[in-house]
Design an enzyme around this catalytic site. Structure first.
Site, PDB file in Angstrom:
ATOM      1  N   ASP A  97       0.797  -1.229   0.000  1.00  0.00           N
ATOM      2  CA  ASP A  97       0.000   0.000   0.000  1.00  0.00           C
ATOM      3  C   ASP A  97       0.826   1.274   0.000  1.00  0.00           C
ATOM      4  O   ASP A  97       0.346   2.329   0.415  1.00  0.00           O
ATOM      5  CB  ASP A  97      -0.908  -0.018   1.238  1.00  0.00           C
ATOM      6  N   GLU A 119      -0.462  -9.138  -1.038  1.00  0.00           N
ATOM      7  CA  GLU A 119      -1.035  -8.573   0.197  1.00  0.00           C
ATOM      8  C   GLU A 119      -2.248  -7.691  -0.145  1.00  0.00           C
ATOM      9  O   GLU A 119      -2.331  -6.502   0.183  1.00  0.00           O
ATOM     10  CB  GLU A 119      -0.011  -7.782   1.018  1.00  0.00           C
ATOM     11  N   GLU A 133      -2.186   4.951   3.272  1.00  0.00           N
ATOM     12  CA  GLU A 133      -2.128   3.564   2.799  1.00  0.00           C
ATOM     13  C   GLU A 133      -3.512   2.971   2.522  1.00  0.00           C
ATOM     14  O   GLU A 133      -3.673   2.163   1.596  1.00  0.00           O
ATOM     15  CB  GLU A 133      -1.378   2.695   3.822  1.00  0.00           C
ATOM     16  N   HIS A 214       6.562   4.795  12.891  1.00  0.00           N
ATOM     17  CA  HIS A 214       6.780   5.668  11.720  1.00  0.00           C
ATOM     18  C   HIS A 214       5.512   6.165  11.049  1.00  0.00           C
ATOM     19  O   HIS A 214       5.571   6.879  10.053  1.00  0.00           O
ATOM     20  CB  HIS A 214       7.614   4.931  10.668  1.00  0.00           C
ATOM     21  N   ARG A 216       2.573   8.092   9.476  1.00  0.00           N
ATOM     22  CA  ARG A 216       2.362   9.522   9.212  1.00  0.00           C
ATOM     23  C   ARG A 216       1.273  10.115  10.098  1.00  0.00           C
ATOM     24  O   ARG A 216       1.380  11.262  10.544  1.00  0.00           O
ATOM     25  CB  ARG A 216       1.949   9.728   7.747  1.00  0.00           C
ATOM     26  N   HIS A 246      13.295   4.803  12.781  1.00  0.00           N
ATOM     27  CA  HIS A 246      13.041   4.983  11.347  1.00  0.00           C
ATOM     28  C   HIS A 246      13.749   6.245  10.858  1.00  0.00           C
ATOM     29  O   HIS A 246      13.880   7.218  11.610  1.00  0.00           O
ATOM     30  CB  HIS A 246      11.519   5.111  11.168  1.00  0.00           C
TER      31      HIS A 246
HETATM   32  C1  UD1 Z   1       6.784   4.792   3.699  1.00  0.00           C
HETATM   33  C2  UD1 Z   1       5.385   4.433   3.181  1.00  0.00           C
HETATM   34  C3  UD1 Z   1       4.601   3.705   4.263  1.00  0.00           C
HETATM   35  C4  UD1 Z   1       5.383   2.510   4.788  1.00  0.00           C
HETATM   36  C5  UD1 Z   1       6.745   2.983   5.260  1.00  0.00           C
HETATM   37  C6  UD1 Z   1       7.574   1.803   5.703  1.00  0.00           C
HETATM   38  C7  UD1 Z   1       4.205   5.926   1.622  1.00  0.00           C
HETATM   39  C8  UD1 Z   1       3.423   7.153   1.449  1.00  0.00           C
HETATM   40  N1  UD1 Z   1       4.653   5.673   2.850  1.00  0.00           N
HETATM   41  O1  UD1 Z   1       6.652   5.754   4.746  1.00  0.00           O
HETATM   42  O2  UD1 Z   1       3.376   3.247   3.715  1.00  0.00           O
HETATM   43  O3  UD1 Z   1       4.664   1.937   5.860  1.00  0.00           O
HETATM   44  O4  UD1 Z   1       7.425   3.627   4.180  1.00  0.00           O
HETATM   45  O5  UD1 Z   1       8.705   2.204   6.415  1.00  0.00           O
HETATM   46  O6  UD1 Z   1       4.424   5.216   0.682  1.00  0.00           O
HETATM   47  N2  UD1 Z   1      14.264   8.199   4.729  1.00  0.00           N
HETATM   48  C9  UD1 Z   1      15.628   8.102   4.619  1.00  0.00           C
HETATM   49  N3  UD1 Z   1      16.175   6.906   4.240  1.00  0.00           N
HETATM   50  C10 UD1 Z   1      15.442   5.799   4.013  1.00  0.00           C
HETATM   51  C11 UD1 Z   1      14.049   5.888   4.159  1.00  0.00           C
HETATM   52  C12 UD1 Z   1      13.473   7.098   4.522  1.00  0.00           C
HETATM   53  O7  UD1 Z   1      16.345   9.073   4.817  1.00  0.00           O
HETATM   54  O8  UD1 Z   1      15.996   4.736   3.697  1.00  0.00           O
HETATM   55  C13 UD1 Z   1      13.647   9.495   5.095  1.00  0.00           C
HETATM   56  C14 UD1 Z   1      13.732  10.521   3.961  1.00  0.00           C
HETATM   57  O9  UD1 Z   1      13.894  11.788   4.522  1.00  0.00           O
HETATM   58  C15 UD1 Z   1      12.350  10.395   3.319  1.00  0.00           C
HETATM   59  C16 UD1 Z   1      11.485  10.174   4.543  1.00  0.00           C
HETATM   60  O10 UD1 Z   1      12.260   9.305   5.374  1.00  0.00           O
HETATM   61  O11 UD1 Z   1      11.969  11.559   2.607  1.00  0.00           O
HETATM   62  C17 UD1 Z   1      10.128   9.620   4.284  1.00  0.00           C
HETATM   63  O12 UD1 Z   1      10.143   8.485   3.438  1.00  0.00           O
HETATM   64  P1  UD1 Z   1       8.762   8.033   2.719  1.00  0.00           P
HETATM   65  O13 UD1 Z   1       9.015   6.784   1.942  1.00  0.00           O
HETATM   66  O14 UD1 Z   1       8.169   9.168   1.977  1.00  0.00           O
HETATM   67  O15 UD1 Z   1       7.784   7.765   3.902  1.00  0.00           O
HETATM   68  P2  UD1 Z   1       7.836   6.753   5.105  1.00  0.00           P
HETATM   69  O16 UD1 Z   1       7.401   7.525   6.301  1.00  0.00           O
HETATM   70  O17 UD1 Z   1       9.140   6.071   5.123  1.00  0.00           O
HETATM   71  N1  UDP Z   2      12.223  -3.961  10.184  1.00  0.00           N
HETATM   72  C1  UDP Z   2      13.591  -4.097   9.997  1.00  0.00           C
HETATM   73  N2  UDP Z   2      14.434  -3.273  10.721  1.00  0.00           N
HETATM   74  C2  UDP Z   2      13.977  -2.348  11.584  1.00  0.00           C
HETATM   75  C3  UDP Z   2      12.586  -2.207  11.757  1.00  0.00           C
HETATM   76  C4  UDP Z   2      11.730  -3.023  11.033  1.00  0.00           C
HETATM   77  O1  UDP Z   2      14.044  -4.935   9.225  1.00  0.00           O
HETATM   78  O2  UDP Z   2      14.804  -1.656  12.190  1.00  0.00           O
HETATM   79  C5  UDP Z   2      11.321  -4.797   9.375  1.00  0.00           C
HETATM   80  C6  UDP Z   2      10.290  -5.568  10.149  1.00  0.00           C
HETATM   81  O3  UDP Z   2      10.763  -6.852  10.482  1.00  0.00           O
HETATM   82  C7  UDP Z   2       9.110  -5.635   9.192  1.00  0.00           C
HETATM   83  C8  UDP Z   2       9.280  -4.412   8.330  1.00  0.00           C
HETATM   84  O4  UDP Z   2      10.599  -3.934   8.548  1.00  0.00           O
HETATM   85  O5  UDP Z   2       9.218  -6.768   8.327  1.00  0.00           O
HETATM   86  C9  UDP Z   2       8.285  -3.353   8.712  1.00  0.00           C
HETATM   87  O6  UDP Z   2       8.601  -2.170   8.076  1.00  0.00           O
HETATM   88  P1  UDP Z   2       8.015  -0.788   8.493  1.00  0.00           P
HETATM   89  O7  UDP Z   2       7.610  -0.821   9.924  1.00  0.00           O
HETATM   90  O8  UDP Z   2       8.996   0.234   8.045  1.00  0.00           O
HETATM   91  O9  UDP Z   2       6.744  -0.650   7.534  1.00  0.00           O
HETATM   92  P2  UDP Z   2       5.240  -1.179   7.591  1.00  0.00           P
HETATM   93  O10 UDP Z   2       5.256  -2.649   7.789  1.00  0.00           O
HETATM   94  O11 UDP Z   2       4.552  -0.431   8.688  1.00  0.00           O
HETATM   95  O12 UDP Z   2       4.697  -0.789   6.255  1.00  0.00           O
END
Ligand code: UD1
Ligand code: UDP
Length: 373
Positions: A97, A119, A133, A214, A216, A246
């Site tokens: 999602d 999923e 999502e 994490h 939003r 995160h």
């Molecule tokens: C995203 C997904 C969310 C998912 C989550 C899993 C969307 C809208 N959101 O949220 O559904 O549950 O990932 O973790 O698709 N950043 C880094 N390095 C990384 C990852 C993130 O620096 O490896 C920082 C960056 O500043 C980036 C911000 O996190 O701009 C947000 O990343 P983004 O993918 O937009 O949203 P998440 O909150 O990670």
């Molecule tokens: N996870 C990981 N390292 C971490 C935190 C989470 O590998 O430090 C894994 C966790 O086992 C799970 C997935 O990341 O499989 C969940 O990701 P996240 O919470 O970022 O996203 P969501 O599942 O909420 O979309």
């Protein structure tokens, strides 16, 4: 004829839940597997690619610091569309999602390519929890060719939305395939998950609470409340919190400001998957707003307190292995204290419960894909 399957993903959880499918496709001569990562996440995606041994064929590298949803989505749509034009896949696979999954499905639909949804059918029935999502997965569901529902609950949700029954298949969730795979890897090579040893020594004799956060919709006041709850629970001398934070700056800023330097709190960098599996193993309780952790923790018999108002994964709550606790600090502390102090309450939740599959989900998905070619 081999079918060219384009697998599209971009964030950590998508990578974890799709690497088993990629492994299976690459090992099967009926398919040619092409991997495109959007790199909506960068470091957290690369951690998974490395451990799973996947080298993407296409990498859009779209991540920007603190990216907005509209800029991200625009980049994803144009970037993924170009890759589809170049690759000319038979079918496209997306998972879950995220913005990447939704944009991948839309780009495929604009090219009249069949898109298959891993999923499928998760619904919270609240478009702002989780946000965005809940709507992303509904959009994907409107376009998908095959819907791989993890459970009969998600299957029923799709049928209620009038998705044709012969397009919906209960396959389990690939997260269990991933968990089995990583567990076997760690058994083969324990060094893969030995990086928490110093923390394990520091917190020896304490009861560990593993935390991730994490969402939003929890930014701002929700994150402040979560931090406050962690401060309070960590003031107990018998308890320690391990919190891989995160990389989203909206999470890090609050947690660093509120929780740095506390004796019983370890704020650490995101863990790679083997180390996160180790954290699950050493934790007595998981406190999370994550989706994937709601599936993994019950599968491993760890009670999980979910810091959300609603969940699209009711299976754990119904079985009593997960509990929705929202983001009010007092409520979180009360629920944690109950689990820590009331053995009966703890044991009632700490049962291995796994409605999400048997680790054979990828194999089922491949057979269903093969029927289409
Ligand atoms: C995203 C997904 C969310 C998912 C989550 C899993 C969307 C809208 N959101 O949220 O559904 O549950 O990932 O973790 O698709 N950043 C880094 N390095 C990384 C990852 C993130 O620096 O490896 C920082 C960056 O500043 C980036 C911000 O996190 O701009 C947000 O990343 P983004 O993918 O937009 O949203 P998440 O909150 O990670
Ligand atoms: N996870 C990981 N390292 C971490 C935190 C989470 O590998 O430090 C894994 C966790 O086992 C799970 C997935 O990341 O499989 C969940 O990701 P996240 O919470 O970022 O996203 P969501 O599942 O909420 O979309």
């Amino acid at each position: 004829m081999t079918a060219r399957i384009l697998v599209v993903f971009g964030t950590r959880p998508e990578a974890i839940k799709l690497f088993p499918v990629v492994h299976a496709l690459k090992a099967d001569p009926r398919f040619e597997c092409v991997v495109c990562v959007s790199a909506q996440h960068r470091q957290m995606l690369d951690q998974v690619l490395e451990i799973a041994g996947i080298v993407p064929d296409h990498d859009l590298d779209v991540m920007q610091p603190d990216q907005t949803l509209d800029a991200l989505t625009a980049n994803l749509l144009t970037g993924l569309g170009k890759v589809m034009d170049a690759v000319k896949p038979t079918r496209v696979i997306v998972q879950g999602d995220t913005a990447t999954a939704m944009s991948g499905a839309l780009a495929a639909y604009y090219r009249k390519l069949p898109v298959d949804h891993v999923e499928a059918g998760l619904r919270s029935y609240n478009i702002y929890h989780p946000w965005p999502e809940e709507v992303n997965r509904k959009i994907i569901g409107a376009m998908a060719s095959l819907h791989f529902a993890p459970t009969t609950t998600s299957e029923a949700a799709l049928l209620r939305e009038n998705v044709a029954a012969d397009r919906v298949h209960v396959t389990g969730n690939t997260v269990i395939d991933a968990l089995h795979w990583v567990t076997a890897e760690i058994e083969r090579n324990p060094a893969l998950a030995s990086g928490l040893a110093d923390l394990e020594t520091r917190f020896a004799g304490k009861r560990i609470i593993g935390v991730t956060s994490h969402r939003r919709e929890n930014f701002g006041e929700g994150m402040e409340q979560i931090a406050q709850a962690i401060r309070e629970i960590a003031s107990r001398p018998d308890t320690a919190v391990i919190f891989p934070v995160h990389l989203n700056p909206n999470v890090r800023k609050v947690m660093n400001e509120r929780l740095s330097g506390l004796d019983n709190v370890a704020l650490i960098e995101p863990l790679d998957y083997p180390h996160f599996a180790r954290l699950l193993a050493i934790s007595e309780i998981m406190l999370t707003d994550s989706g994937g952790v709601q599936e993994e923790a019950p599968a491993l018999g760890k009670p999980v307190l979910v810091m959300r108002e609603t969940t699209e994964r009711p299976e754990g709550v119904e079985a009593g292995t997960a509990k929705l606790v929202g983001t009010d600090a007092r409520r979180i502390v009360t629920e944690l204290s109950t689990l820590l102090d009331d053995k009966t309450a703890y044991e009632a939740m700490a049962r291995a419960h796994n409605p999400f599959g048997d680790g054979q989900t990828s194999r089922r998905i491949l057979e269903l894909l093969a029927n289409e070619i």
